[in-house]
Scaffold this motif. Structure first.
Motif, PDB file in Angstrom:
ATOM      1  N   VAL A  74       0.832  -1.202   0.000  1.00 39.36           N
ATOM      2  CA  VAL A  74       0.000   0.000   0.000  1.00 39.36           C
ATOM      3  C   VAL A  74       0.868   1.254   0.000  1.00 39.36           C
ATOM      4  O   VAL A  74       0.551   2.248  -0.670  1.00 39.36           O
ATOM      5  N   GLY A  75       1.989   1.208   0.731  1.00 39.03           N
ATOM      6  CA  GLY A  75       2.899   2.349   0.721  1.00 39.03           C
ATOM      7  C   GLY A  75       3.502   2.615  -0.646  1.00 39.03           C
ATOM      8  O   GLY A  75       3.739   3.765  -1.017  1.00 39.03           O
ATOM      9  N   LEU A  76       3.731   1.562  -1.417  1.00 45.98           N
ATOM     10  CA  LEU A  76       4.278   1.740  -2.761  1.00 45.98           C
ATOM     11  C   LEU A  76       3.265   2.344  -3.719  1.00 45.98           C
ATOM     12  O   LEU A  76       3.633   3.107  -4.621  1.00 45.98           O
ATOM     13  N   VAL A  77       2.009   1.980  -3.566  1.00 50.34           N
ATOM     14  CA  VAL A  77       0.949   2.464  -4.471  1.00 50.34           C
ATOM     15  C   VAL A  77      -0.072   3.271  -3.664  1.00 50.34           C
ATOM     16  O   VAL A  77      -1.272   3.084  -3.808  1.00 50.34           O
ATOM     17  N   GLN A  78       0.410   4.172  -2.844  1.00 49.69           N
ATOM     18  CA  GLN A  78      -0.474   4.908  -1.940  1.00 49.69           C
ATOM     19  C   GLN A  78      -1.500   5.728  -2.714  1.00 49.69           C
ATOM     20  O   GLN A  78      -2.665   5.818  -2.318  1.00 49.69           O
ATOM     21  N   LEU A  79      -1.093   6.345  -3.806  1.00 46.82           N
ATOM     22  CA  LEU A  79      -2.017   7.152  -4.597  1.00 46.82           C
ATOM     23  C   LEU A  79      -3.174   6.313  -5.133  1.00 46.82           C
ATOM     24  O   LEU A  79      -4.346   6.723  -5.065  1.00 46.82           O
ATOM     25  N   VAL A  80      -2.853   5.126  -5.636  1.00 48.48           N
ATOM     26  CA  VAL A  80      -3.889   4.242  -6.165  1.00 48.48           C
ATOM     27  C   VAL A  80      -4.808   3.774  -5.039  1.00 48.48           C
ATOM     28  O   VAL A  80      -6.032   3.695  -5.204  1.00 48.48           O
ATOM     29  N   PHE A  81      -4.237   3.459  -3.884  1.00 43.95           N
ATOM     30  CA  PHE A  81      -5.047   3.010  -2.754  1.00 43.95           C
ATOM     31  C   PHE A  81      -6.009   4.107  -2.302  1.00 43.95           C
ATOM     32  O   PHE A  81      -7.193   3.840  -2.039  1.00 43.95           O
ATOM     33  N   VAL A  82      -5.513   5.339  -2.203  1.00 46.70           N
ATOM     34  CA  VAL A  82      -6.378   6.449  -1.788  1.00 46.70           C
ATOM     35  C   VAL A  82      -7.506   6.655  -2.796  1.00 46.70           C
ATOM     36  O   VAL A  82      -8.668   6.867  -2.424  1.00 46.70           O
ATOM     37  N   ALA A  83      -7.162   6.594  -4.081  1.00 43.93           N
ATOM     38  CA  ALA A  83      -8.192   6.771  -5.107  1.00 43.93           C
ATOM     39  C   ALA A  83      -9.249   5.670  -5.032  1.00 43.93           C
ATOM     40  O   ALA A  83     -10.452   5.941  -5.137  1.00 43.93           O
ATOM     41  N   LEU A  84      -8.808   4.428  -4.837  1.00 44.87           N
ATOM     42  CA  LEU A  84      -9.758   3.322  -4.746  1.00 44.87           C
ATOM     43  C   LEU A  84     -10.633   3.444  -3.506  1.00 44.87           C
ATOM     44  O   LEU A  84     -11.852   3.207  -3.553  1.00 44.87           O
ATOM     45  N   PHE A  85     -10.035   3.836  -2.389  1.00 42.36           N
ATOM     46  CA  PHE A  85     -10.813   4.005  -1.155  1.00 42.36           C
ATOM     47  C   PHE A  85     -11.850   5.115  -1.323  1.00 42.36           C
ATOM     48  O   PHE A  85     -13.023   4.959  -0.940  1.00 42.36           O
ATOM     49  N   LEU A  86     -11.445   6.246  -1.900  1.00 43.60           N
ATOM     50  CA  LEU A  86     -12.390   7.330  -2.127  1.00 43.60           C
ATOM     51  C   LEU A  86     -13.487   6.917  -3.093  1.00 43.60           C
ATOM     52  O   LEU A  86     -14.660   7.300  -2.920  1.00 43.60           O
ATOM     53  N   ALA A  87     -13.128   6.131  -4.104  1.00 42.33           N
ATOM     54  CA  ALA A  87     -14.138   5.670  -5.055  1.00 42.33           C
ATOM     55  C   ALA A  87     -15.184   4.798  -4.364  1.00 42.33           C
ATOM     56  O   ALA A  87     -16.387   4.917  -4.638  1.00 42.33           O
ATOM     57  N   LEU A  88     -14.745   3.939  -3.468  1.00 43.93           N
ATOM     58  CA  LEU A  88     -15.696   3.112  -2.730  1.00 43.93           C
ATOM     59  C   LEU A  88     -16.578   3.960  -1.808  1.00 43.93           C
ATOM     60  O   LEU A  88     -17.777   3.691  -1.657  1.00 43.93           O
ATOM     61  N   VAL A  89     -15.990   4.987  -1.200  1.00 45.91           N
ATOM     62  CA  VAL A  89     -16.784   5.886  -0.349  1.00 45.91           C
ATOM     63  C   VAL A  89     -17.822   6.623  -1.181  1.00 45.91           C
ATOM     64  O   VAL A  89     -19.008   6.708  -0.812  1.00 45.91           O
ATOM     65  N   PHE A  90     -17.385   7.168  -2.324  1.00 44.12           N
ATOM     66  CA  PHE A  90     -18.332   7.881  -3.190  1.00 44.12           C
ATOM     67  C   PHE A  90     -19.433   6.945  -3.675  1.00 44.12           C
ATOM     68  O   PHE A  90     -20.610   7.337  -3.722  1.00 44.12           O
ATOM     69  N   THR A  91     -19.068   5.723  -4.022  1.00 39.69           N
ATOM     70  CA  THR A  91     -20.062   4.764  -4.494  1.00 39.69           C
ATOM     71  C   THR A  91     -21.077   4.448  -3.402  1.00 39.69           C
ATOM     72  O   THR A  91     -22.283   4.362  -3.658  1.00 39.69           O
ATOM     73  N   THR A  92     -20.598   4.279  -2.183  1.00 40.63           N
ATOM     74  CA  THR A  92     -21.499   3.976  -1.073  1.00 40.63           C
ATOM     75  C   THR A  92     -22.501   5.102  -0.834  1.00 40.63           C
ATOM     76  O   THR A  92     -23.691   4.860  -0.593  1.00 40.63           O
ATOM     77  N   VAL A  93     -22.023   6.341  -0.895  1.00 39.02           N
ATOM     78  CA  VAL A  93     -22.895   7.481  -0.633  1.00 39.02           C
ATOM     79  C   VAL A  93     -23.858   7.725  -1.788  1.00 39.02           C
ATOM     80  O   VAL A  93     -25.036   8.068  -1.581  1.00 39.02           O
ATOM     81  N   LEU A  94     -23.394   7.538  -3.019  1.00 42.67           N
ATOM     82  CA  LEU A  94     -24.198   7.895  -4.187  1.00 42.67           C
ATOM     83  C   LEU A  94     -25.131   6.788  -4.642  1.00 42.67           C
ATOM     84  O   LEU A  94     -26.072   7.060  -5.396  1.00 42.67           O
TER      85      LEU A  94
END
Length: 400
Positions: A74-94
């Motif tokens: 996760v530390g190596l691909v932190q940007l991708v992990f953050v984007a995926l986590f935010l995408a799941l949050v947005f999907t849950t809310v929307l």
């Protein structure tokens, strides 16, 4: 030739069977050999409790190693992990909003409309806060200077602080300190600008992924299931449903908690007469989504506005009131709303947030609770649905 009477007569014996020789019985593979040496049942090396403890220790080592590898990746691909986590949050809310739009329009258009609604709502809130501050900036700046002067005079009246000099000396010392450390803080500001650029990239990537999660989420999950053996589809589906329920419950619980925090803060600031009460309530609402740092930042901003507008006495009142709001959030709303959604005790949530912040900083504090909730939900579901071993398995293997 004539045969005599006493000559033996030989009868054919082709149908006679040879006598059966008894075979020794096969040893029972389950029953122990009476002649073999039995293991010692005492507390010597190799006792059952020692072997059980060793097996548990090795399993714990394996779990810790797996978690360490996950953190490293996760530390190596932190940007991708953050984007995926935010995408799941947005999907849950929307997703609930998209389901509502789906009643009057096609599915794809409904999901796009839900995403557009969220963008307009967040953009409208941020625009409202910025425009409100900008429209009263000159007035707030003047009041802020007056408030700082009143605060300095109040502090000089305290005996313990009287020996530190007056406000003019404080300003002179502060200016000299800024000149000495200006270069270091300029480098820090440049690093912060790079971090902001990475954050903007993660948000854009998250929005891009959210579009596909909303419109093609079911087909994407079916593709993942196609990679799993058919006899395990049900267990994977059950575990994924439990994890998604926990994650969505946490996210929606956080939304309602943040909404309640913003409402309480707005009512309190309006009652005590702090200007920009409504924009400050929006700041409290947005800050509630960032554990530890967000609420503290909202309190500091509210106190500074109160200090600028009404002076140090009202600033102290606002500080006490906002701390009370934060305590209601942490000790009442979080356990009642978010804690029930994720089935985690408030003590566990506090320890998880603290551990996440130590391991991963702000990002670790944000993702610690939802990831723990998902992991626990999946583990509990798989533990309940684990099939029991078939009866007579040992005897079947012995017969083979």
């Amino acid at each position: 030739m004539a045969m005599t009477a006493d000559a033996p007569t030989i009868a054919p014996t082709t149908t006679a069977e040879s006598p059966t020789t008894p075979q020794p019985a096969a040893p029972d593979p389950v029953a122990p050999d009476p002649g073999a040496a039995q293991p010692s049942q005492g507390t010597t090396f190799g006792a059952p409790w020692i072997r059980a403890t060793g097996d548990l220790a090795w399993r714990l080592v394996g779990i810790v190693a797996a978690v360490a590898v996950v953190f490293y990746v996760v530390g190596l691909v932190q940007l991708v992990f953050v984007a995926l986590f935010l995408a799941l949050v947005f999907t849950t809310v929307l997703l609930p909003l998209g389901d509502l739009y789906d009643r009057v329009m096609p599915r794809g258009l409904a999901m796009a409309a839900s995403l557009l609604t969220a963008v307009l709502a967040v953009g409208g809130l941020v625009t409202y806060v910025v425009s409100s501050v900008v429209s009263r900036w000159d007035e707030l700046a003047t009041q802020f200077g007056t408030g700082l002067t009143d605060l300095a005079v109040l502090l000089t009246d305290i005996p313990l602080l009287a020996g530190l000099g007056g406000p003019d000396e404080w300003l002179a010392d502060g200016g000299a300190w800024l000149q000495e450390n200006g270069g270091a803080y300029a480098g820090t500001a440049a690093e912060s600008a790079g971090t902001i650029a990475e954050g903007a990239t993660a948000v854009v990537l998250a929005i891009f992924c959210t579009v596909f999660f909303l419109t093609q989420g079911s087909r994407m999950w079916q593709w993942v299931l196609s990679l799993v053996p058919a006899d395990r589809h049900d267990r994977w589906q059950t575990a994924a449903s439990a994890g998604w329920t926990a994650f969505s419950g946490f996210t929606r619980g956080m939304f309602f908690v943040a909404l309640a925090d913003g409402a309480m803060a707005g009512i309190f600031l309006s009652v005590v007469g702090v200007p920009l009460a409504l924009p400050l309530s929006v700041v409290v609402f947005l800050g509630a989504f960032v554990p530890m740092i967000g609420p503290v930042a909202a309190i500091v901003i509210s106190v500074l506005v109160a200090l600028a507008a009404k002076g140090p006495v009202l600033a102290l009142v606002v500080l006490i009131g906002m701390v009370v709001v934060a305590q209601i959030d942490a000790n009442v709303l979080q356990p009642l709303i978010t804690g029930k959604q994720v089935s985690l005790h408030p003590v566990v949530m506090a320890l998880v947030v603290a551990g996440g912040s130590v391991l991963g900083g702000l990002l670790g504090a944000v993702v610690a609770v939802p990831l723990t909730a998902v992991t626990w939900a999946v583990f509990s579901t798989l533990r309940r649905t684990t099939p029991a071993p078939a009866q007579g398995t040992a005897a079947t293997h012995g017969a083979d």
